[in-house]
Scaffold this motif. Structure first.
Motif, PDB file in Angstrom:
ATOM      1  N   UNK A  10     -17.479   1.232   6.482  1.00  0.00           N
ATOM      2  CA  UNK A  10     -18.810   0.633   6.405  1.00  0.00           C
ATOM      3  C   UNK A  10     -18.931  -0.531   7.377  1.00  0.00           C
ATOM      4  N   UNK A  11     -19.936  -1.369   7.157  1.00  0.00           N
ATOM      5  CA  UNK A  11     -20.207  -2.478   8.085  1.00  0.00           C
ATOM      6  C   UNK A  11     -19.038  -3.466   8.150  1.00  0.00           C
ATOM      7  N   UNK A  12     -18.475  -3.808   6.992  1.00  0.00           N
ATOM      8  CA  UNK A  12     -17.335  -4.732   6.985  1.00  0.00           C
ATOM      9  C   UNK A  12     -16.116  -4.065   7.603  1.00  0.00           C
ATOM     10  N   UNK A  13     -15.879  -2.811   7.233  1.00  0.00           N
ATOM     11  CA  UNK A  13     -14.712  -2.098   7.754  1.00  0.00           C
ATOM     12  C   UNK A  13     -14.716  -2.020   9.266  1.00  0.00           C
ATOM     13  N   UNK A  14     -15.841  -1.632   9.832  1.00  0.00           N
ATOM     14  CA  UNK A  14     -15.915  -1.483  11.289  1.00  0.00           C
ATOM     15  C   UNK A  14     -16.222  -2.812  11.988  1.00  0.00           C
ATOM     16  N   UNK A  15     -17.128  -3.607  11.395  1.00  0.00           N
ATOM     17  CA  UNK A  15     -17.590  -4.807  12.078  1.00  0.00           C
ATOM     18  C   UNK A  15     -16.702  -6.021  11.906  1.00  0.00           C
ATOM     19  N   UNK A  16     -15.834  -6.011  10.912  1.00  0.00           N
ATOM     20  CA  UNK A  16     -14.976  -7.171  10.674  1.00  0.00           C
ATOM     21  C   UNK A  16     -13.499  -6.787  10.826  1.00  0.00           C
ATOM     22  N   UNK A 163     -24.413  -6.794  10.151  1.00  0.00           N
ATOM     23  CA  UNK A 163     -25.703  -6.150   9.922  1.00  0.00           C
ATOM     24  C   UNK A 163     -25.765  -4.863  10.741  1.00  0.00           C
ATOM     25  N   UNK A 164     -26.511  -3.894  10.236  1.00  0.00           N
ATOM     26  CA  UNK A 164     -26.809  -2.728  11.054  1.00  0.00           C
ATOM     27  C   UNK A 164     -27.691  -3.169  12.226  1.00  0.00           C
ATOM     28  N   UNK A 170     -28.341   2.110  21.496  1.00  0.00           N
ATOM     29  CA  UNK A 170     -27.234   2.598  20.678  1.00  0.00           C
ATOM     30  C   UNK A 170     -27.324   2.022  19.272  1.00  0.00           C
ATOM     31  N   UNK A 171     -26.866   2.787  18.294  1.00  0.00           N
ATOM     32  CA  UNK A 171     -26.684   2.273  16.943  1.00  0.00           C
ATOM     33  C   UNK A 171     -25.323   1.591  16.852  1.00  0.00           C
ATOM     34  N   UNK A 172     -25.274   0.522  16.083  1.00  0.00           N
ATOM     35  CA  UNK A 172     -24.003  -0.174  15.926  1.00  0.00           C
ATOM     36  C   UNK A 172     -24.097  -1.232  14.848  1.00  0.00           C
ATOM     37  N   UNK A 173     -23.231  -2.214  14.941  1.00  0.00           N
ATOM     38  CA  UNK A 173     -23.145  -3.260  13.930  1.00  0.00           C
ATOM     39  C   UNK A 173     -23.230  -4.617  14.611  1.00  0.00           C
ATOM     40  N   UNK A 174     -24.105  -5.474  14.093  1.00  0.00           N
ATOM     41  CA  UNK A 174     -24.231  -6.834  14.599  1.00  0.00           C
ATOM     42  C   UNK A 174     -23.212  -7.726  13.899  1.00  0.00           C
TER      43      UNK A 174
END
Length: 383
Positions: A10-16, A163-164, A170-174
């Protein structure tokens, strides 16, 4: 290349966590319950992060793949058996769900005679890795002795805004620059070989967990309740109000004074922590965080060991000021939002039994306690 297995894409997994693992030189294998997320990662073998503090500059996280928990059991077991580190960000309530699979992977690793692996639950929970280890033992798939033979299990304190986002087509994570990953150093076998770069390694994790809850979580939540009372819709709008910011800072620094007294933190370090982890990040342009999201579950947030009343009670114990923490509690008691089950429950109880009874039930303070009397005074001035 070193390899890492991370449960939760999810966002934490990928973004953090994924971001830090990538910067630490790992190839990353994600394990997730969402087939479409798994398929996308396996199609692209990379994903995009957008840096909030740098005009949404793109950062590419590559050398990634993913497995689906429902069908890829053997592959996941093999990955765990060969990884240098295993991490999670699945929400603390879901640790029990992944525990049997992780236990099987660690047992396979043990049977192959592999060296010890670092296992860390990177969840927004106190001593989350201890929770994960207990869940693995309770699964019956591995014993505590076997776990200790095959791995080390440091607890962590984690915090980052994610954040999404869609930028540059492109789609990604902020993600923002400011984050916190504190790791329990005394649980590691080799302190010279730190598993994740740019993390903070400490001996007494408990004091850092409290710092995070009693300052970051406190500041965020206090802003939401003060903002609600003033009619603001977002945290960012609330923080444009100088009077509100001043009162929020006073509440957070009341918490800081208790942390200084109890653990010996330096005052200037806590002021710097406030600036970095609260003001800088929550005033980042482009973010709009609803007050109702941050204020949700007021019963939990006024509990005696939680972010508002936990530090308020410590202040009272040491004879320190807690006026603005008590004001935040009064605002939480006045919080009404029909889509929040806890808010509805709280308001129903107050309507039927009075605010003093609510303070007794949900915080545990007697009606003759000084804090109760002050909370009631402030509450009555609000409703």
């Amino acid at each position: 290349m070193k390899t890492a297995v991370h449960f939760g894409a999810g966002k934490i997994g990928k973004g953090f966590i994924g971001d830090l693992l990538h910067d630490s030189g790992y190839d990353i294998t994600f394990v997730d319950v969402n087939q479409s997320v798994v398929d996308t990662l396996n199609k692209d073998h990379q994903y995009s992060l957008f840096l909030l503090d740098h005009d949404y500059k793109e950062k590419v996280i590559d050398h990634v793949k993913a497995y689906f928990t429902n069908t890829d059991y053997n592959q996941i077991i093999e990955e765990i058996a060969n990884a240098e580190i295993v991490t999670t960000s699945v929400m603390a309530t879901n640790l029990v769900k992944i525990a049997p699979l992780l236990a099987d992977g660690l047992k396979s690793r043990l049977n192959k005679g592999k060296k010890k692996v670092v296992v860390m639950a990177c969840e927004n929970a106190i001593m989350g890795t201890d929770m994960l280890k207990k869940a693995m033992i309770d699964s019956g798939n591995i014993t505590e002795e076997q776990l200790d033979e095959v791995g080390v299990y440091p607890n962590t304190a984690v915090d980052r805004m994610v954040f999404e986002g869609n930028h540059h087509g492109k789609n990604g994570i902020e993600i923002d620059d400011d984050y916190e990953l504190v790791i329990e150093a005394n649980k590691l076998d080799d302190l010279e070989n730190k598993p994740i770069k740019n993390a903070e390694y400490v001996k007494n994790l408990g004091m850092y967990l409290e710092r995070k809850i009693y300052m970051v979580n406190c500041g965020h939540t206090v802003t939401s309740y003060f903002g609600y009372i003033k009619g603001y819709k977002t945290i960012q709008d609330s923080l444009k109000d100088p009077e509100l910011v001043d009162e929020m800072k006073k509440a957070v620094m009341e918490s800081a004074s208790a942390l200084e007294r109890e653990y010996g933190f330096k005052h200037e370090d806590l002021v710097s922590y406030y600036d970095k982890m609260i003001i800088n990040r929550y005033t980042t342009p482009g973010i709009a965080d609803p007050v109702t999201r941050v204020a949700r579950e007021p019963i939990r947030k006024i509990a005696p060991n939680e972010r508002i009343m936990g530090p308020a009670i410590k202040c009272e114990k040491y004879g320190l000021d807690n006026e603005y923490l008590l004001k935040a509690c009064a605002c939480a008691l006045a919080y009404k939002y029909e889509k929040d089950k806890q808010a509805v429950t709280l308001q129903k109880f107050i309507a039927e039994n009075g605010v003093e009874a609510a303070i007794k039930k949900y915080i545990g303070l007697d009606k003759n306690d000084r804090m109760t009397k002050r909370i009631v005074e402030i509450y009555n001035s609000l409703v």
